[in-house]
Write an enzyme that holds these catalytic residues in place. Structure first.
Site, PDB file in Angstrom:
ATOM      1  N   CYS A 250     -76.489-116.482   8.145  1.00 19.16           N
ATOM      2  CA  CYS A 250     -77.165-115.929   9.213  1.00 19.16           C
ATOM      3  C   CYS A 250     -78.881-116.091   9.111  1.00 19.16           C
ATOM      4  O   CYS A 250     -79.233-115.240   8.310  1.00 19.16           O
ATOM      5  CB  CYS A 250     -76.815-114.548   9.685  1.00 19.16           C
ATOM      6  SG  CYS A 250     -74.987-114.282   9.640  1.00 19.16           S
TER       7      CYS A 250
ATOM      8  N   GLU B 258     -78.326-111.302  -1.915  1.00 13.74           N
ATOM      9  CA  GLU B 258     -79.488-111.122  -1.562  1.00 13.74           C
ATOM     10  C   GLU B 258     -80.481-111.285  -2.829  1.00 13.74           C
ATOM     11  O   GLU B 258     -80.109-110.766  -3.816  1.00 13.74           O
ATOM     12  CB  GLU B 258     -79.726-109.850  -0.667  1.00 13.74           C
ATOM     13  CG  GLU B 258     -81.318-109.631  -0.403  1.00 13.74           C
ATOM     14  CD  GLU B 258     -81.956-110.645   0.399  1.00 13.74           C
ATOM     15  OE1 GLU B 258     -82.947-111.327   0.297  1.00 13.74           O
ATOM     16  OE2 GLU B 258     -81.178-111.118   1.498  1.00 13.74           O
ATOM     17  N   ILE B 259     -81.376-112.434  -2.619  1.00 11.74           N
ATOM     18  CA  ILE B 259     -82.319-112.604  -3.839  1.00 11.74           C
ATOM     19  C   ILE B 259     -83.628-111.600  -3.825  1.00 11.74           C
ATOM     20  O   ILE B 259     -83.952-111.398  -4.916  1.00 11.74           O
ATOM     21  CB  ILE B 259     -82.751-114.014  -3.699  1.00 11.74           C
ATOM     22  CG1 ILE B 259     -83.328-114.556  -4.994  1.00 11.74           C
ATOM     23  CG2 ILE B 259     -83.784-114.443  -2.614  1.00 11.74           C
ATOM     24  CD1 ILE B 259     -83.876-115.929  -4.773  1.00 11.74           C
TER      25      ILE B 259
ATOM     26  N   ASP C  88     -83.733-118.859   6.223  1.00 10.25           N
ATOM     27  CA  ASP C  88     -85.444-119.325   6.199  1.00 10.25           C
ATOM     28  C   ASP C  88     -85.310-120.868   6.565  1.00 10.25           C
ATOM     29  O   ASP C  88     -84.656-121.785   6.204  1.00 10.25           O
ATOM     30  CB  ASP C  88     -85.864-119.168   4.777  1.00 10.25           C
ATOM     31  CG  ASP C  88     -87.377-119.406   4.642  1.00 10.25           C
ATOM     32  OD1 ASP C  88     -88.070-119.936   5.928  1.00 10.25           O
ATOM     33  OD2 ASP C  88     -88.115-119.148   3.814  1.00 10.25           O
TER      34      ASP C  88
ATOM     35  N   THR D 138     -76.878-108.338  13.106  1.00 12.14           N
ATOM     36  CA  THR D 138     -78.005-108.541  12.160  1.00 12.14           C
ATOM     37  C   THR D 138     -79.214-108.258  12.537  1.00 12.14           C
ATOM     38  O   THR D 138     -79.507-108.183  13.798  1.00 12.14           O
ATOM     39  CB  THR D 138     -77.965-110.086  11.531  1.00 12.14           C
ATOM     40  OG1 THR D 138     -78.414-110.757  12.852  1.00 12.14           O
ATOM     41  CG2 THR D 138     -76.603-110.683  11.277  1.00 12.14           C
TER      42      THR D 138
ATOM     43  N   ASN E 213     -79.092-115.577  -6.532  1.00  4.95           N
ATOM     44  CA  ASN E 213     -79.701-116.699  -6.235  1.00  4.95           C
ATOM     45  C   ASN E 213     -78.519-117.846  -5.939  1.00  4.95           C
ATOM     46  O   ASN E 213     -77.928-118.507  -6.842  1.00  4.95           O
ATOM     47  CB  ASN E 213     -80.495-117.329  -7.166  1.00  4.95           C
ATOM     48  CG  ASN E 213     -81.403-118.620  -6.596  1.00  4.95           C
ATOM     49  OD1 ASN E 213     -80.794-119.131  -5.674  1.00  4.95           O
ATOM     50  ND2 ASN E 213     -82.608-118.889  -6.995  1.00  4.95           N
ATOM     51  N   THR E 214     -78.119-117.753  -4.596  1.00  6.47           N
ATOM     52  CA  THR E 214     -76.795-118.649  -4.177  1.00  6.47           C
ATOM     53  C   THR E 214     -77.242-120.199  -4.566  1.00  6.47           C
ATOM     54  O   THR E 214     -75.940-120.474  -4.843  1.00  6.47           O
ATOM     55  CB  THR E 214     -76.774-118.238  -2.837  1.00  6.47           C
ATOM     56  OG1 THR E 214     -76.617-116.889  -2.545  1.00  6.47           O
ATOM     57  CG2 THR E 214     -75.206-118.810  -2.417  1.00  6.47           C
TER      58      THR E 214
END
Length: 288
Positions: free
Chosen positions: A184, A129-130, A187, A262, A164-165
């Site tokens: 999932c 998660e960023i 954005d 989720t 940051n993937t």
């Protein structure tokens, strides 16, 4: 002035709450209202992230402390994205007994992670998660659940990492390390000029193919039909993936969990929205 004071008071309350909940022995589940965060983050911004130069230099011990197996080994410090290799210094890195095999990209508030953990007790699962506050929420949530279920030894196999993937996925995972990747409710980036920020693209799909082992699965779900079509189109066009047939897809227990657990999935359910699911299998590399 009054508005500034109110903001300052709220910020102070959030900080005090987080400090209190992180005290040793506290097993209270965190409340989201104290982890305020914007809904989205620009992946191209400078987030001052810490990442390892290579997967072998990643120290997983703080995320999965119950799996630490032996003495620290000399490695190098993870490098912030503004650093160069000359900035690296020796660091003691502890090894763990298992590799992370499941990654939830953009894990949000951790609903999928928490649901998967008891169903895959022998598999290490990582959320990426960023956003800072959201990552802190998931960290505190995992800590509380571990404390509440200490005797049952639950939730020890799940962790979360701020990352940051789009930039650094291969820095964390070796070639063929993962068996499952979840994407999932990403954005949608509706505007055409922002499509380059979508988490599924020709370039990024090659990185997913790199870290996934043959036979591994990418799970995607969204409530945006246009984004669903985009993801299907890009994975179908990639030579390393094939779409999983619907019958096999619906028999996969992870799909049911992904649909219902989720936070975004629950929101879509409340609004009577439609969820679009597609799974893609990593193919064997062709012979040279």
């Amino acid at each position: 002035m009054g508005g500034d004071k109110i903001k300052k008071d709220k910020r102070q309350k959030r900080e005090e709450y987080r400090a209190a909940i992180r005290q040793e022995g506290v097993s209270e589940l965190p409340r989201k209202k104290f982890y305020r965060q914007r809904a989205h983050a620009n992946p191209f911004s400078d987030h001052q992230l810490i990442y390892p130069p290579s997967p072998d230099q990643m120290d997983w011990s703080s995320l999965f402390p119950h799996y630490v197996v032996d003495e620290p080994q000399d490695q190098q410090t993870p490098a912030p994205e503004t650093s160069t290799s000359q900035d690296l210094a020796p660091l003691k890195v502890k090894r763990i007994s298992k590799d992370v095999e499941v990654a939830d990209i953009g894990c949000g508030f951790g609903g999928l992670l928490i649901a998967l953990a008891p169903t895959m007790p022998d598999t290490l699962i990582l959320g990426l998660e960023i956003r800072v506050s959201v990552t802190h929420f998931v960290e505190d949530r995992i800590k509380a659940l571990r404390a509440q279920n200490d005797e049952a030894k639950l939730y020890r196999n799940v962790g979360v990492l701020r990352a940051n993937t789009m930039k650094f996925l291969p820095n964390f995972f070796r070639k063929g390390q993962l068996s499952k990747i979840f994407i999932c409710f990403p954005d949608p980036h509706f505007k055409a000029r922002k499509h380059k920020q979508r988490i599924v693209s020709t370039t990024l799909n090659s990185e997913y193919a790199y870290v996934l082992r043959p036979g591994g699965i990418v799970y995607t779900i969204t409530d945006v039909p246009n984004l669903h079509e985009w993801m299907v189109q890009h994975f179908d066009a990639h030579p390393s993936f094939e779409r999983v047939p619907e019958e096999e897809q619906e028999a996969d227990p992870c799909v049911a969990i992904m649909r219902t657990e989720t936070e975004e999935g629950k929101k879509v359910e409340r609004h009577k929205g439609e969820k679009h699911v597609a799974l893609f299998r990593r193919l064997e590399d062709p012979a040279w």
